[in-house]
Scaffold this motif. Structure first.
Motif, mmCIF file in Angstrom:
data_model
loop_
_atom_site.group_PDB
_atom_site.id
_atom_site.type_symbol
_atom_site.label_atom_id
_atom_site.label_comp_id
_atom_site.label_asym_id
_atom_site.label_seq_id
_atom_site.Cartn_x
_atom_site.Cartn_y
_atom_site.Cartn_z
ATOM 1 N N VAL A 1 24.720 1.842 -12.546
ATOM 2 C CA VAL A 1 24.537 1.852 -11.094
ATOM 3 C C VAL A 1 24.065 3.209 -10.572
ATOM 4 C CG1 VAL A 1 25.791 1.726 -8.909
ATOM 5 C CG2 VAL A 1 26.132 -0.034 -10.641
ATOM 6 N N LEU A 2 24.704 4.295 -11.002
ATOM 7 C CA LEU A 2 24.417 5.615 -10.427
ATOM 8 C C LEU A 2 22.976 6.094 -10.662
ATOM 9 C CD1 LEU A 2 27.783 7.496 -11.050
ATOM 10 C CD2 LEU A 2 26.940 6.457 -8.943
ATOM 11 N N PRO A 3 22.410 5.913 -11.861
ATOM 12 C CA PRO A 3 21.005 6.319 -12.023
ATOM 13 C C PRO A 3 20.050 5.543 -11.110
ATOM 14 C CG PRO A 3 22.047 6.061 -14.156
ATOM 15 C CD PRO A 3 22.997 5.499 -13.153
ATOM 16 N N ILE A 4 20.325 4.253 -10.902
ATOM 17 C CA ILE A 4 19.467 3.462 -10.019
ATOM 18 C C ILE A 4 19.636 3.911 -8.568
ATOM 19 C CG2 ILE A 4 19.034 1.130 -9.134
ATOM 20 C CD1 ILE A 4 19.689 0.049 -11.854
ATOM 21 N N ALA A 5 20.861 4.288 -8.198
ATOM 22 C CA ALA A 5 21.081 4.813 -6.843
ATOM 23 C C ALA A 5 20.279 6.102 -6.638
ATOM 24 C CB ALA A 5 22.567 5.063 -6.613
ATOM 25 N N PHE A 6 20.264 6.971 -7.631
ATOM 26 C CA PHE A 6 19.456 8.197 -7.549
ATOM 27 C C PHE A 6 17.974 7.857 -7.440
ATOM 28 C CE2 PHE A 6 17.900 12.158 -9.956
ATOM 29 C CZ PHE A 6 17.786 12.878 -8.775
ATOM 30 N N TYR A 7 17.547 6.860 -8.181
ATOM 31 C CA TYR A 7 16.144 6.425 -8.175
ATOM 32 C C TYR A 7 15.734 5.855 -6.814
ATOM 33 C CZ TYR A 7 12.010 3.720 -9.592
ATOM 34 O OH TYR A 7 10.740 3.187 -9.698
ATOM 35 N N ALA A 8 16.658 5.167 -6.133
ATOM 36 C CA ALA A 8 16.346 4.481 -4.881
ATOM 37 C C ALA A 8 16.756 5.259 -3.638
ATOM 38 C CB ALA A 8 17.033 3.106 -4.873
ATOM 39 N N LEU A 9 17.189 6.500 -3.791
ATOM 40 C CA LEU A 9 17.725 7.271 -2.661
ATOM 41 C C LEU A 9 16.654 7.735 -1.681
ATOM 42 C CD1 LEU A 9 20.065 8.818 -1.264
ATOM 43 C CD2 LEU A 9 19.648 10.696 -2.880
ATOM 44 N N LEU A 13 16.404 -1.331 -1.324
ATOM 45 C CA LEU A 13 16.951 -2.577 -1.869
ATOM 46 C C LEU A 13 15.983 -3.224 -2.853
ATOM 47 C CD1 LEU A 13 18.603 -4.205 1.290
ATOM 48 C CD2 LEU A 13 19.773 -3.489 -0.792
ATOM 49 N N VAL A 14 14.707 -3.243 -2.491
ATOM 50 C CA VAL A 14 13.709 -3.835 -3.381
ATOM 51 C C VAL A 14 13.610 -3.036 -4.680
ATOM 52 C CG1 VAL A 14 11.256 -4.378 -3.644
ATOM 53 C CG2 VAL A 14 12.410 -4.848 -1.480
ATOM 54 N N LEU A 15 13.657 -1.699 -4.574
ATOM 55 C CA LEU A 15 13.655 -0.869 -5.780
ATOM 56 C C LEU A 15 14.881 -1.150 -6.645
ATOM 57 C CD1 LEU A 15 12.531 2.585 -4.302
ATOM 58 C CD2 LEU A 15 11.187 1.087 -5.779
ATOM 59 N N ALA A 16 16.030 -1.298 -6.001
ATOM 60 C CA ALA A 16 17.279 -1.506 -6.741
ATOM 61 C C ALA A 16 17.286 -2.847 -7.457
ATOM 62 C CB ALA A 16 18.464 -1.408 -5.788
ATOM 63 N N VAL A 42 16.452 -10.591 -1.473
ATOM 64 C CA VAL A 42 16.968 -9.303 -1.001
ATOM 65 C C VAL A 42 16.010 -8.682 0.008
ATOM 66 C CG1 VAL A 42 17.459 -6.938 -1.724
ATOM 67 C CG2 VAL A 42 18.400 -8.847 -3.021
ATOM 68 N N ASP A 43 14.710 -8.770 -0.255
ATOM 69 C CA ASP A 43 13.725 -8.256 0.698
ATOM 70 C C ASP A 43 13.821 -9.000 2.026
ATOM 71 O OD1 ASP A 43 11.207 -6.712 1.368
ATOM 72 O OD2 ASP A 43 10.462 -8.753 1.576
ATOM 73 N N TRP A 44 14.075 -10.303 1.970
ATOM 74 C CA TRP A 44 14.234 -11.102 3.193
ATOM 75 C C TRP A 44 15.465 -10.658 3.978
ATOM 76 C CZ3 TRP A 44 18.088 -15.057 4.051
ATOM 77 C CH2 TRP A 44 17.896 -15.778 5.223
ATOM 78 N N LEU A 45 16.559 -10.390 3.271
ATOM 79 C CA LEU A 45 17.763 -9.904 3.947
ATOM 80 C C LEU A 45 17.503 -8.548 4.603
ATOM 81 C CD1 LEU A 45 20.482 -10.852 1.300
ATOM 82 C CD2 LEU A 45 20.058 -11.968 3.502
ATOM 83 N N GLY A 46 16.732 -7.699 3.917
ATOM 84 C CA GLY A 46 16.374 -6.416 4.514
ATOM 85 C C GLY A 46 15.524 -6.589 5.762
ATOM 86 N N ALA A 47 14.601 -7.553 5.734
ATOM 87 C CA ALA A 47 13.775 -7.825 6.913
ATOM 88 C C ALA A 47 14.624 -8.363 8.064
ATOM 89 C CB ALA A 47 12.677 -8.830 6.554
ATOM 90 N N LEU A 48 15.596 -9.198 7.761
ATOM 91 C CA LEU A 48 16.509 -9.694 8.797
ATOM 92 C C LEU A 48 17.287 -8.546 9.430
ATOM 93 C CD1 LEU A 48 18.134 -12.996 7.446
ATOM 94 C CD2 LEU A 48 16.429 -12.749 9.251
#
Length: 299
Positions: free
Chosen positions: A173-181, A234-237, A282-288
């Motif tokens: 989880v943590l490396p992906i969080a760094f990637y998507a920050l 979110l899309v990156l994650a 997930v992208d749809w939820l972000g758009a909402l």
């Protein structure tokens, strides 16, 4: 003998400017309406497409194929459900971490006395966004697996030990969080920078403190920018979560990896299509969230 035609020409020119401005304003309104209509249509269609993809590939894999014993060990309802839940949990935890760090740091570096720190944190986040996600995952996994006492405090174990989610680890989880920050951090800073100074001055004139200005003026106006950045994160994650299987952190990548190693096209296609369907959802939820969580006056 001369004539006084200049005033009439000036009046005609002014009138033409007004007409041109009105025409331009009408065109802008038309474009805005078209964009809103397109966005509403996309919000309606996208979840339907995601659901149809997921249901269609599940029917194709589970109902239309005579699976072998080896295939049934991976391609079954329980296994697919477990991997999908793990994938969603990875995405959710990454989103929480990114919001907590990105928004907090973004607010911090937009305070007048600390603006000099903004390039430093943007640079650090740029490193995470520029580095390959698989490299970040492997390096973090190797780091926490070493015997060095300097990094022994880094979390690496399971996020939770409850049922299906027990396979998700901090090492994934943590490396992906760094990637998507970066998107959330950058948009938070931009959102606060775009707040009109006259609004800040008006708030101070009404006796608001620094905290009151932040809570009642700056943060609400920055929310649309933050939500746009969160949607990108979110899309990156959800996309990079398919790589978490490399460090034993579950997710739909296990299906893809199993299909590749065993030359099993059913598992390969199933994992790939389900990952795409989750990304669309997930992208749809972000758009909402962009549409309905921002300040009412700015929607």
């Amino acid at each position: 003998m001369t004539t006084a035609a200049a005033p009439a020409k000036t009046g005609d020119r002014d009138a033409s400017f007004v007409e041109a401005a009105e025409a331009t304003g009408g065109q802008v309104d038309t474009v805005d309406k078209e964009l809103q209509r397109t966005e509403r249509l996309r919000l309606l269609v996208q979840p339907i497409v995601a659901i149809l993809l997921a249901v269609g590939v599940l029917i194709w894999a589970l109902g239309l194929h005579d699976l072998t014993t080896k295939q049934k060990a991976t391609v079954n309802v329980t296994s697919i459900g477990k991997l999908a839940v793990q994938h969603l949990l990875i995405t959710f935890v990454v989103a929480v971490i990114v919001i907590l760090i990105g928004v907090s740091v973004g607010i911090l570096v937009t305070r007048p006395a600390l603006t000099w720190l903004a390039p430093v944190f943007i640079g650090i986040a740029n490193i995470g966004a520029s580095a390959p996600a698989v490299g970040l995952l492997v390096l973090y996994y190797l780091a926490v697996g070493s015997s060095s006492s300097a990094i022994s405090w880094l979390p690496k174990g399971p996020i939770a030990s409850i049922g299906w989610v027990s396979g998700v680890t901090w090492a994934g989880v943590l490396p992906i969080a760094f990637y998507a920050l970066l998107p959330v951090l950058r948009n938070t800073i931009l959102g606060f920078q775009e707040v009109d100074d006259t609004l800040i001055d008006a708030g101070r004139g009404q006796g608001m403190s620094g905290g009151g200005l932040l809570r009642r003026i700056e943060f609400p106006l920055a929310v649309p920018y933050i939500l746009a950045g969160l949607r990108t994160s979110l899309v990156l994650a959800v996309g990079t979560a398919t790589l978490c299987f490399l460090v034993g952190s579950g997710g739909l990548g296990i299906l893809i990896d199993t299909g590749y190693k065993l030359n099993d096209n059913v598992a390969l296609v199933l994992g790939g299509v389900l990952a795409v369907a989750l990304a669309l959802l997930v992208d749809w939820l972000g758009a909402l969230a962009e549409q309905f969580l921002g300040p009412k006056g700015l929607r």
